[in-house]
Design an enzyme around this catalytic site. Structure first.
Site, PDB file in Angstrom:
ATOM      1  N   SER A   6       0.820  -1.213   0.000  1.00  0.00           N
ATOM      2  CA  SER A   6       0.000   0.000   0.000  1.00  0.00           C
ATOM      3  C   SER A   6       0.853   1.261   0.000  1.00  0.00           C
ATOM      4  CB  SER A   6      -0.927   0.004   1.230  1.00  0.00           C
ATOM      5  OG  SER A   6      -0.161  -0.080   2.424  1.00  0.00           O
ATOM      6  N   HIS A  34      -2.653  -3.446  -5.690  1.00  0.00           N
ATOM      7  CA  HIS A  34      -3.090  -3.016  -4.362  1.00  0.00           C
ATOM      8  C   HIS A  34      -4.599  -3.210  -4.236  1.00  0.00           C
ATOM      9  CE1 HIS A  34      -3.589   0.529  -1.311  1.00  0.00           C
ATOM     10  NE2 HIS A  34      -3.661  -0.661  -0.717  1.00  0.00           N
ATOM     11  N   GLU A  53      -5.774  -0.979  -7.308  1.00  0.00           N
ATOM     12  CA  GLU A  53      -4.838   0.071  -7.711  1.00  0.00           C
ATOM     13  C   GLU A  53      -3.609  -0.622  -8.293  1.00  0.00           C
ATOM     14  OE1 GLU A  53      -3.271   4.238  -5.757  1.00  0.00           O
ATOM     15  OE2 GLU A  53      -3.188   2.439  -4.514  1.00  0.00           O
ATOM     16  N   ASN A  74      -3.326   6.142  -0.958  1.00  0.00           N
ATOM     17  CA  ASN A  74      -2.827   6.540   0.353  1.00  0.00           C
ATOM     18  C   ASN A  74      -2.179   7.921   0.367  1.00  0.00           C
ATOM     19  OD1 ASN A  74      -3.664   4.431   2.033  1.00  0.00           O
ATOM     20  ND2 ASN A  74      -2.095   3.090   1.170  1.00  0.00           N
TER      21      ASN A  74
END
Length: 305
Positions: A122, A143, A155, A193
């Site tokens: 991540s 991800h 992702e 993130n």
């Protein structure tokens, strides 16, 4: 180069690992679930079965399809055996850079030459991960979001040297398993993130500075911004240690003070208040209870005096 993905090895059988195995097996792929501990593998297989039972109860999966999917999952504690026939490997180990680099060194040595190596990281640089292999063009990020069987997003992260054919293969594979793939490039935090963690960190800073209490912060974001879960509750769900780790990656990667983890977040992690996984974070979690109760440490904040 074209890739025909039939057998997928998932390294790691924790929450993310077993969820990834669940989704691939349900969509007809041969899955090798690898972990160093057989007990962890047995627990993961039981978790997958239990989660599929929920699908059966809801009518989204038949009992026959459930059994067929479970039959496609084989467990391994030996890395060499788990990857020898793999077309794709998804690493889903703990978010620790040294651990991941060590795993990828092993995978590069043991996996077939044409095998794609992917990571569920991540926050850790895919370019850095690829640098310890002899196949950087075949290294990519996948991800997934938690819970994997429910969340639609994947992702996809291109490392600096990821081949276009590899990106295309993983994009198409993600669609085949019912996910919505989004391709991003390799910068700290990627997109998910890079945007989410500063939001969570800012919510912690607002709490730390006494701007508002836990419930007020989360309610404002839920009702005012249409977020299904407030940032502090989400932080508890993700794990405050994971949030802290990702903020540290952003802070180091960009060298910008705006990404520095909140002191309150750092203190809570140091003290072992990690959220759902430890039983208490910004909220207190009682097994079997669905009631959301603010931790006593913050219960006095955010009320009319």
């Amino acid at each position: 180069m074209s890739y025909n993905i039939k057998t997928i090895t998932v390294v790691g059988s924790g929450t993310m690992g077993n969820g990834i195995c669940h989704v691939f097996a349900q969509n007809g792929y041969n899955v090798h679930m690898m972990d160093i501990n057989q007990g962890a593998l047995d627990k993961a297989k039981a978790t997958i079965s239990k989660n599929m039972d929920r699908q059966v109860a809801k009518g989204s999966l038949t009992e026959e399809a459930k059994q067929a999917a479970l039959d496609l999952i084989t467990t391994y504690t030996d890395m060499a055996a788990a990857v020898k026939d793999a077309d794709l490997i998804v690493e889903a180990a703990t978010e620790n850079i040294d651990l991941k680099l060590n795993i990828f060194k092993q995978l590069d040595e043991l996996a077939p030459e044409n095998c794609i190596l992917s990571s569920n990281t991540s926050s850790i640089s895919l370019t850095r991960i690829a640098s310890v292999t002899k196949r950087p063009g075949k290294v990519i990020g996948m991800h997934f979001m938690n819970p994997v069987p429910v969340m639609k997003l994947v992702e996809i992260i291109n490392g600096y040297g990821t081949d276009k054919d590899v990106t295309s293969t993983i994009y198409n594979l993600s669609e085949k398993i019912g996910k919505v793939p989004c391709v991003v490039n390799d910068y700290p935090g990627f997109i998910s993130n890079r945007i989410l963690m500063p939001l969570i960190n800012e919510a912690v800073l607002a709490l730390q500075e006494g701007v508002a209490g836990v419930q007020s912060i989360d309610t404002i974001m839920k009702l005012g911004m249409s977020h299904p879960m407030g940032p502090l509750q989400l932080a508890d769900f993700i794990g405050l240690d994971t949030c802290y780790s990702i903020m540290h990656v952003l802070h180091m990667g960009f060298g910008n003070q705006k990404y520095a983890p909140a002191t309150l977040l750092a203190n809570m992690v140091q003290a072992g208040y990690l959220g759902v996984k430890s039983g208490e974070g910004f909220y207190k979690y009682t097994p079997g209870s669905k009631e959301l109760v603010v931790s006593e440490r913050f219960a006095h904040m955010g009320y009319i005096h």
